[in-house]
Design a protein around this motif. Structure first.
Motif, PDB file in Angstrom:
ATOM      1  N   SER A 227       1.082  -1.467  -0.018  1.00  0.00           N
ATOM      2  CA  SER A 227       0.293  -0.159   0.242  1.00  0.00           C
ATOM      3  C   SER A 227       0.531   1.698  -0.033  1.00  0.00           C
ATOM      4  CB  SER A 227      -1.012  -0.212   1.101  1.00  0.00           C
ATOM      5  OG  SER A 227      -1.753   1.532   1.290  1.00  0.00           O
ATOM      6  N   VAL A 228       0.654   1.983  -0.672  1.00  0.00           N
ATOM      7  CA  VAL A 228       1.382   3.863  -0.483  1.00  0.00           C
ATOM      8  C   VAL A 228      -0.465   4.421   0.004  1.00  0.00           C
ATOM      9  CG1 VAL A 228       0.824   4.073  -3.284  1.00  0.00           C
ATOM     10  CG2 VAL A 228       2.721   5.317  -1.795  1.00  0.00           C
ATOM     11  N   MET A 229      -0.346   5.556   0.924  1.00  0.00           N
ATOM     12  CA  MET A 229      -1.229   6.982   0.491  1.00  0.00           C
ATOM     13  C   MET A 229      -0.419   8.232   0.011  1.00  0.00           C
ATOM     14  SD  MET A 229      -2.366   8.473   3.897  1.00  0.00           S
ATOM     15  CE  MET A 229      -0.868   9.248   4.214  1.00  0.00           C
ATOM     16  N   ILE A 230      -1.587   8.648  -1.249  1.00  0.00           N
ATOM     17  CA  ILE A 230      -0.770   9.893  -1.831  1.00  0.00           C
ATOM     18  C   ILE A 230      -1.794  11.319  -1.562  1.00  0.00           C
ATOM     19  CG2 ILE A 230      -1.819  11.256  -4.143  1.00  0.00           C
ATOM     20  CD1 ILE A 230      -0.870   8.383  -5.455  1.00  0.00           C
ATOM     21  N   GLU A 231      -1.355  11.991  -0.781  1.00  0.00           N
ATOM     22  CA  GLU A 231      -2.281  12.977  -0.115  1.00  0.00           C
ATOM     23  C   GLU A 231      -1.822  13.721  -1.105  1.00  0.00           C
ATOM     24  OE1 GLU A 231      -4.013  13.855   2.596  1.00  0.00           O
ATOM     25  OE2 GLU A 231      -3.543  11.992   4.176  1.00  0.00           O
ATOM     26  N   VAL A 232      -2.612  14.467  -1.786  1.00  0.00           N
ATOM     27  CA  VAL A 232      -2.423  16.229  -2.517  1.00  0.00           C
ATOM     28  C   VAL A 232      -3.082  17.661  -1.874  1.00  0.00           C
ATOM     29  CG1 VAL A 232      -2.783  16.930  -4.603  1.00  0.00           C
ATOM     30  CG2 VAL A 232      -3.264  14.673  -4.478  1.00  0.00           C
ATOM     31  N   ARG A 233      -2.430  18.931  -1.855  1.00  0.00           N
ATOM     32  CA  ARG A 233      -2.587  19.863  -0.517  1.00  0.00           C
ATOM     33  C   ARG A 233      -3.821  20.089  -1.882  1.00  0.00           C
ATOM     34  NH1 ARG A 233       2.557  23.119  -0.704  1.00  0.00           N
ATOM     35  NH2 ARG A 233       0.742  24.548  -2.065  1.00  0.00           N
ATOM     36  N   ARG A 234      -4.967  20.979  -1.165  1.00  0.00           N
ATOM     37  CA  ARG A 234      -5.994  20.668  -2.161  1.00  0.00           C
ATOM     38  C   ARG A 234      -5.550  22.505  -3.003  1.00  0.00           C
ATOM     39  NH1 ARG A 234      -9.365  20.327   3.187  1.00  0.00           N
ATOM     40  NH2 ARG A 234      -9.275  17.667   2.731  1.00  0.00           N
ATOM     41  N   ASP A 235      -4.879  23.381  -2.689  1.00  0.00           N
ATOM     42  CA  ASP A 235      -4.585  24.019  -3.506  1.00  0.00           C
ATOM     43  C   ASP A 235      -4.202  24.139  -4.867  1.00  0.00           C
ATOM     44  OD1 ASP A 235      -1.184  25.351  -3.184  1.00  0.00           O
ATOM     45  OD2 ASP A 235      -2.641  23.886  -1.489  1.00  0.00           O
ATOM     46  N   VAL A 236      -3.441  22.516  -4.754  1.00  0.00           N
ATOM     47  CA  VAL A 236      -3.014  22.393  -5.729  1.00  0.00           C
ATOM     48  C   VAL A 236      -3.916  22.116  -6.712  1.00  0.00           C
ATOM     49  CG1 VAL A 236      -1.699  20.297  -7.306  1.00  0.00           C
ATOM     50  CG2 VAL A 236      -1.027  20.949  -5.304  1.00  0.00           C
ATOM     51  N   TYR A 237      -4.989  21.762  -6.626  1.00  0.00           N
ATOM     52  CA  TYR A 237      -6.516  21.391  -7.841  1.00  0.00           C
ATOM     53  C   TYR A 237      -8.021  21.925  -7.481  1.00  0.00           C
ATOM     54  CZ  TYR A 237      -8.249  17.900  -4.403  1.00  0.00           C
ATOM     55  OH  TYR A 237      -8.561  17.157  -3.387  1.00  0.00           O
ATOM     56  N   LEU A 238      -8.236  22.528  -6.316  1.00  0.00           N
ATOM     57  CA  LEU A 238      -8.939  23.746  -6.371  1.00  0.00           C
ATOM     58  C   LEU A 238      -8.974  24.604  -6.133  1.00  0.00           C
ATOM     59  CD1 LEU A 238     -10.517  21.397  -2.810  1.00  0.00           C
ATOM     60  CD2 LEU A 238     -10.945  20.848  -5.455  1.00  0.00           C
ATOM     61  N   THR A 239      -9.807  25.613  -7.126  1.00  0.00           N
ATOM     62  CA  THR A 239      -9.627  26.628  -7.079  1.00  0.00           C
ATOM     63  C   THR A 239      -9.944  27.680  -6.118  1.00  0.00           C
ATOM     64  OG1 THR A 239     -12.003  27.173  -8.433  1.00  0.00           O
ATOM     65  CG2 THR A 239      -9.536  27.131  -9.351  1.00  0.00           C
ATOM     66  N   LYS A 240     -11.118  26.876  -4.766  1.00  0.00           N
ATOM     67  CA  LYS A 240     -12.126  26.720  -4.333  1.00  0.00           C
ATOM     68  C   LYS A 240     -12.839  26.138  -3.122  1.00  0.00           C
ATOM     69  CE  LYS A 240     -14.489  30.323  -5.806  1.00  0.00           C
ATOM     70  NZ  LYS A 240     -16.327  31.414  -6.795  1.00  0.00           N
ATOM     71  N   PRO A 241     -12.892  25.924  -2.264  1.00  0.00           N
ATOM     72  CA  PRO A 241     -12.564  24.265  -1.069  1.00  0.00           C
ATOM     73  C   PRO A 241     -14.174  23.591  -1.818  1.00  0.00           C
ATOM     74  CG  PRO A 241     -13.570  26.596   0.315  1.00  0.00           C
ATOM     75  CD  PRO A 241     -12.959  27.254  -0.881  1.00  0.00           C
ATOM     76  N   ARG A 242     -14.607  24.527  -2.592  1.00  0.00           N
ATOM     77  CA  ARG A 242     -15.728  22.683  -3.180  1.00  0.00           C
ATOM     78  C   ARG A 242     -14.899  22.991  -4.884  1.00  0.00           C
ATOM     79  NH1 ARG A 242     -21.411  24.116  -0.315  1.00  0.00           N
ATOM     80  NH2 ARG A 242     -20.678  24.579   1.500  1.00  0.00           N
ATOM     81  N   THR A 243     -14.797  23.786  -5.155  1.00  0.00           N
ATOM     82  CA  THR A 243     -14.809  23.800  -6.415  1.00  0.00           C
ATOM     83  C   THR A 243     -12.902  23.640  -7.436  1.00  0.00           C
ATOM     84  OG1 THR A 243     -15.668  26.213  -6.042  1.00  0.00           O
ATOM     85  CG2 THR A 243     -14.936  25.594  -8.661  1.00  0.00           C
ATOM     86  N   PRO A 244     -13.540  22.402  -7.884  1.00  0.00           N
ATOM     87  CA  PRO A 244     -11.696  21.622  -8.275  1.00  0.00           C
ATOM     88  C   PRO A 244     -11.330  22.105  -9.669  1.00  0.00           C
ATOM     89  CG  PRO A 244     -13.889  19.633  -9.171  1.00  0.00           C
ATOM     90  CD  PRO A 244     -14.374  21.575  -8.019  1.00  0.00           C
ATOM     91  N   ASP A 245     -10.709  22.066 -10.571  1.00  0.00           N
ATOM     92  CA  ASP A 245     -10.240  22.568 -11.819  1.00  0.00           C
ATOM     93  C   ASP A 245      -9.359  21.327 -12.078  1.00  0.00           C
ATOM     94  OD1 ASP A 245      -7.456  23.549 -13.310  1.00  0.00           O
ATOM     95  OD2 ASP A 245      -8.138  24.558 -13.230  1.00  0.00           O
ATOM     96  N   ALA A 246     -10.637  21.522 -13.678  1.00  0.00           N
ATOM     97  CA  ALA A 246     -11.036  20.470 -14.560  1.00  0.00           C
ATOM     98  C   ALA A 246      -9.302  19.879 -14.930  1.00  0.00           C
ATOM     99  CB  ALA A 246     -11.694  20.614 -15.483  1.00  0.00           C
ATOM    100  N   ALA A 247      -9.091  20.863 -15.590  1.00  0.00           N
ATOM    101  CA  ALA A 247      -7.127  20.626 -16.400  1.00  0.00           C
ATOM    102  C   ALA A 247      -6.322  20.370 -14.789  1.00  0.00           C
ATOM    103  CB  ALA A 247      -7.583  22.186 -16.850  1.00  0.00           C
ATOM    104  N   ARG A 248      -6.334  20.449 -13.914  1.00  0.00           N
ATOM    105  CA  ARG A 248      -5.431  19.584 -12.676  1.00  0.00           C
ATOM    106  C   ARG A 248      -6.456  18.718 -12.566  1.00  0.00           C
ATOM    107  NH1 ARG A 248      -2.765  24.281  -9.897  1.00  0.00           N
ATOM    108  NH2 ARG A 248      -1.830  25.824 -11.309  1.00  0.00           N
ATOM    109  N   VAL A 249      -7.221  18.220 -12.009  1.00  0.00           N
ATOM    110  CA  VAL A 249      -7.491  16.966 -11.971  1.00  0.00           C
ATOM    111  C   VAL A 249      -7.194  16.053 -12.441  1.00  0.00           C
ATOM    112  CG1 VAL A 249      -9.356  15.938 -11.645  1.00  0.00           C
ATOM    113  CG2 VAL A 249      -9.413  18.119  -9.934  1.00  0.00           C
TER     114      VAL A 249
END
Length: 271
Positions: A227-249
């Motif tokens: 097993s391995v865990m992957i933790e992505v810091r949210r500002d890397v792919y979210l523009t707001k707390p609930r809004t993902p950037d589609a291209a970065r996702v």
């Protein structure tokens, strides 16, 4: 009561299982009735607690990978139960009210009454059925491929929560490992798969979080489960707390697919 685990079977030749435990904001009405928060306070707690759009990153990986992995997604919020905690007082996070059944918010205020009289009920109704479903999915990979490789997919906020060490480094990507279940080749493959993404200016191990998920049946008992865990810091792919950037996702999903394909190739070569 049926498990909250949504299990999507993958290719029979893929040993990989992507685990997405914290992407949901869904709270059952009976659980909501016990939460000591206003609607606005609950929304803020969900923004901080929820690994928003990690299920979308997993879905993006499926669009890019050569062999589809099994995917397990928790369809309930971690405010119902947290399936990755130990279900007893031995859980380290229990000391600050964040065990399998949370009694404290991210800021340390009360989420539920303490002691919470329904904790055992929620463990039996939600935690154990979910754990059984994930274990069954891992067993299926073992039976089919001879190995099971869990990718434990998470995200975390840019700023530390109230219960976290404020001095801990918070890189763009945190890789969590376990000394018994994360071989060097899996750590190297994970680093390599994400290294080319310009969004990930820093990749570190076991900070601010450490470890990775393995079902208790196999934890430190079965070397065929890694097993391995992957933790992505949210500002890397979210523009707001609930809004993902589609291209970065999509780019994160592409990197995850690279890792999945490398794992599948590696395990097939070892057979």
């Amino acid at each position: 009561m049926p498990s909250a685990a949504l299990v999507t079977p993958g290719d029979n030749r893929s040993p990989v299982l992507i685990h997405v435990p914290h992407a949901s904001r869904v709270i059952t009405p009976d659980v909501r009735a016990d939460l000591l928060l206003t609607e606005a306070e609950l929304a803020a707690e969900l923004d901080e607690s929820t690994d928003t759009a990690t299920d979308e990153i997993a879905a993006a990986a499926l669009r890019h990978t050569l062999r589809r992995p099994t995917v397990v997604v928790n369809m309930l919020s971690r405010l119902v139960i947290d399936p990755e905690r130990f279900p007893d007082a031995g859980e380290p996070a229990h000391t600050f009210g964040r065990g399998a059944v949370y009694t404290r918010t991210c800021t340390g205020t009360r989420l539920r009454p303490e002691p919470y009289p329904r904790a055992t009920e929620l463990i039996e109704a939600h935690f154990r059925p979910y754990a059984d479903a994930v274990t069954a999915a891992v067993d299926d990979r073992l039976d089919t491929c001879g190995r099971a490789v869990i990718i434990d997919l998470h995200s975390y906020p840019e700023n530390p929560s109230g219960f976290e060490d404020p001095a801990a480094a918070r890189p763009a990507l945190c890789i969590g490992t376990d000394p018994d279940h994360t071989p060097d080749w899996l750590l190297d493959a994970t680093r390599g798969a994400f290294a080319s993404l310009t969004e990930l200016d820093q990749i570190a191990e076991n900070t601010p979080y450490s470890g990775c998920y393995v079902p208790l049946r196999h934890y430190r008992h079965n070397e065929r489960v890694v097993s391995v865990m992957i933790e992505v810091r949210r500002d890397v792919y979210l523009t707001k707390p609930r809004t993902p950037d589609a291209a970065r996702v999509d780019r994160l999903g592409g990197a995850l697919a690279t890792l999945i394909d490398e794992i599948t190739t590696r395990v097939a070569a070892d057979e």
